[in-house]
Write a protein that holds these residues in place. Sequence first.
Motif, PDB file in Angstrom:
ATOM      1  N   ALA A   1       0.825  -1.211   0.000  1.00  0.00           N
ATOM      2  CA  ALA A   1       0.000   0.000   0.000  1.00  0.00           C
ATOM      3  C   ALA A   1       0.856   1.258   0.000  1.00  0.00           C
ATOM      4  O   ALA A   1       0.497   2.267  -0.611  1.00  0.00           O
ATOM      5  N   GLN A   2       2.003   1.200   0.651  1.00  0.00           N
ATOM      6  CA  GLN A   2       2.872   2.367   0.739  1.00  0.00           C
ATOM      7  C   GLN A   2       3.633   2.636  -0.556  1.00  0.00           C
ATOM      8  O   GLN A   2       3.722   3.781  -1.013  1.00  0.00           O
ATOM      9  N   PHE A   3       4.175   1.570  -1.144  1.00  0.00           N
ATOM     10  CA  PHE A   3       5.054   1.751  -2.297  1.00  0.00           C
ATOM     11  C   PHE A   3       4.395   1.446  -3.647  1.00  0.00           C
ATOM     12  O   PHE A   3       5.022   1.620  -4.698  1.00  0.00           O
ATOM     13  N   HIS A   4       3.150   0.932  -3.608  1.00  0.00           N
ATOM     14  CA  HIS A   4       2.412   0.633  -4.843  1.00  0.00           C
ATOM     15  C   HIS A   4       3.182  -0.338  -5.729  1.00  0.00           C
ATOM     16  O   HIS A   4       3.181  -0.215  -6.960  1.00  0.00           O
ATOM     17  N   GLN A   5       3.839  -1.299  -5.100  1.00  0.00           N
ATOM     18  CA  GLN A   5       4.582  -2.336  -5.804  1.00  0.00           C
ATOM     19  C   GLN A   5       4.082  -3.707  -5.347  1.00  0.00           C
ATOM     20  O   GLN A   5       3.696  -3.875  -4.189  1.00  0.00           O
ATOM     21  N   PRO A   6       4.070  -4.710  -6.243  1.00  0.00           N
ATOM     22  CA  PRO A   6       3.639  -6.051  -5.827  1.00  0.00           C
ATOM     23  C   PRO A   6       4.671  -6.720  -4.928  1.00  0.00           C
ATOM     24  O   PRO A   6       5.853  -6.365  -4.961  1.00  0.00           O
ATOM     25  N   ALA A   7       4.217  -7.658  -4.126  1.00  0.00           N
ATOM     26  CA  ALA A   7       5.120  -8.418  -3.254  1.00  0.00           C
ATOM     27  C   ALA A   7       4.777  -9.896  -3.368  1.00  0.00           C
ATOM     28  O   ALA A   7       3.625 -10.298  -3.168  1.00  0.00           O
ATOM     29  N   LEU A   8       5.772 -10.707  -3.722  1.00  0.00           N
ATOM     30  CA  LEU A   8       5.602 -12.151  -3.801  1.00  0.00           C
ATOM     31  C   LEU A   8       6.546 -12.768  -2.770  1.00  0.00           C
ATOM     32  O   LEU A   8       7.768 -12.692  -2.920  1.00  0.00           O
ATOM     33  N   VAL A   9       5.984 -13.351  -1.731  1.00  0.00           N
ATOM     34  CA  VAL A   9       6.781 -13.907  -0.630  1.00  0.00           C
ATOM     35  C   VAL A   9       6.497 -15.403  -0.532  1.00  0.00           C
ATOM     36  O   VAL A   9       5.389 -15.817  -0.157  1.00  0.00           O
ATOM     37  N   SER A  10       7.476 -16.205  -0.887  1.00  0.00           N
ATOM     38  CA  SER A  10       7.292 -17.662  -0.900  1.00  0.00           C
ATOM     39  C   SER A  10       7.290 -18.262   0.501  1.00  0.00           C
ATOM     40  O   SER A  10       6.657 -19.286   0.746  1.00  0.00           O
ATOM     41  N   ASP A  11       8.015 -17.640   1.415  1.00  0.00           N
ATOM     42  CA  ASP A  11       8.087 -18.127   2.793  1.00  0.00           C
ATOM     43  C   ASP A  11       8.070 -16.921   3.723  1.00  0.00           C
ATOM     44  O   ASP A  11       9.057 -16.210   3.858  1.00  0.00           O
ATOM     45  N   VAL A  12       6.919 -16.702   4.366  1.00  0.00           N
ATOM     46  CA  VAL A  12       6.773 -15.503   5.192  1.00  0.00           C
ATOM     47  C   VAL A  12       7.732 -15.496   6.385  1.00  0.00           C
ATOM     48  O   VAL A  12       8.073 -14.436   6.918  1.00  0.00           O
ATOM     49  N   ARG A  13       8.202 -16.680   6.795  1.00  0.00           N
ATOM     50  CA  ARG A  13       9.129 -16.751   7.938  1.00  0.00           C
ATOM     51  C   ARG A  13      10.475 -16.121   7.606  1.00  0.00           C
ATOM     52  O   ARG A  13      11.234 -15.752   8.505  1.00  0.00           O
ATOM     53  N   GLN A  14      10.747 -15.989   6.310  1.00  0.00           N
ATOM     54  CA  GLN A  14      12.017 -15.415   5.881  1.00  0.00           C
ATOM     55  C   GLN A  14      11.897 -13.930   5.520  1.00  0.00           C
ATOM     56  O   GLN A  14      12.851 -13.333   5.039  1.00  0.00           O
ATOM     57  N   ASP A  15      10.724 -13.346   5.764  1.00  0.00           N
ATOM     58  CA  ASP A  15      10.506 -11.940   5.395  1.00  0.00           C
ATOM     59  C   ASP A  15      10.176 -11.141   6.656  1.00  0.00           C
ATOM     60  O   ASP A  15       9.155 -11.397   7.318  1.00  0.00           O
ATOM     61  N   ASN A  16      11.012 -10.185   6.976  1.00  0.00           N
ATOM     62  CA  ASN A  16      10.815  -9.435   8.219  1.00  0.00           C
ATOM     63  C   ASN A  16       9.651  -8.441   8.160  1.00  0.00           C
ATOM     64  O   ASN A  16       9.318  -7.801   9.167  1.00  0.00           O
ATOM     65  N   ARG A  17       9.019  -8.302   6.998  1.00  0.00           N
ATOM     66  CA  ARG A  17       7.832  -7.445   6.911  1.00  0.00           C
ATOM     67  C   ARG A  17       6.597  -8.159   7.463  1.00  0.00           C
ATOM     68  O   ARG A  17       5.605  -7.518   7.812  1.00  0.00           O
ATOM     69  N   PHE A  18       6.632  -9.470   7.515  1.00  0.00           N
ATOM     70  CA  PHE A  18       5.473 -10.254   7.930  1.00  0.00           C
ATOM     71  C   PHE A  18       5.187 -10.053   9.417  1.00  0.00           C
ATOM     72  O   PHE A  18       6.085 -10.105  10.251  1.00  0.00           O
ATOM     73  N   THR A  19       3.920  -9.836   9.748  1.00  0.00           N
ATOM     74  CA  THR A  19       3.503  -9.660  11.145  1.00  0.00           C
ATOM     75  C   THR A  19       2.738 -10.901  11.609  1.00  0.00           C
ATOM     76  O   THR A  19       1.691 -11.241  11.057  1.00  0.00           O
ATOM     77  N   LYS A  20       3.260 -11.574  12.627  1.00  0.00           N
ATOM     78  CA  LYS A  20       2.698 -12.841  13.092  1.00  0.00           C
ATOM     79  C   LYS A  20       1.373 -12.690  13.829  1.00  0.00           C
ATOM     80  O   LYS A  20       0.617 -13.655  13.945  1.00  0.00           O
TER      81      LYS A  20
END
Length: 285
Positions: free
Chosen positions: A84-103
């Motif tokens: 929403a902030q950057f208006h760019q798509p995000a493809l995350v295959s493993d959310v555990r490896q992405d620090n943007r993910f909120t548990k």
Amino acid sequence: MLGTYHLNALFEILNKLHFVYDPEKLWQYVLEQACKTVQAEAGTFFEVAEGEKDMHIRTAYGIDETRLKEISFQVGIGISGWVAQFHQPALVSDVRQDNRFTKNVDLVTGFHTRSILCVPVFSQKRSYGVLEVLNRKNGQFGPQDQEFMTLLGRQSAIAYQNLLLLDEVSHTKMLLESLLINLSGGLIAVDLKNRVTIFNPAAASILHLASDKHVGQAAQEVLKDFPWFIKILQDTLSSKTTVSRQETMLPIAGESAKVGYTTILISDPIKIVLGAGIIFQRLGQ
């Protein structure tokens, strides 16, 4: 490049999308079809108002929407917030490896997120939110899934924008009709072919004519007993000039009546004349 499967799915969705006229149903349809096409277990559409930080859940698929609405989502926070902030798509295959993910989202909903594909929903004029799908049932989300979702997000924004414009036009039309009905003076307008385009109730009352079935008819027929009106409308069209606050005497209902009037030209946004009109009132009553 999209493959045949994604292209066919996109074509079928868009074929129906622009005929959905209810905003709630539009986003439900888009999200459901997106999830089915990319074989996602669940998905969400977040609406983001212009200039606001809060992201509002408009609809969800395959996940408890009630629990989702207990969570505060904001632009810039989480993967959907980043999109929403950057208006760019995000493809995350493993959310555990992405620090943007909120548990905390999984903790509240009980849903176990493994992968995410999220795209912005925007047109040339503005952004409307983000479309997010979760957990591909077979394998991982790939580049073609992302391209499909990106195109769907853009087309959905255009369809929604058109829906808003239709609603605005409808509202404006209702407002205009209300003004015409409640206008104390008479208003008669004709197009370039001298067909009546406006004949408000006050005009019918002043001239002692029926109050309906005039629009679309030839002015010569509707105003056959009032040749002065026909002439002044035709003169206004041919000369492209108007007059303001004039008076004349006219025979109305068997007696001579003083009438005050103003003529107008009706134009489109680029000043092309589409017709002429007269606003009038019987004076001395």
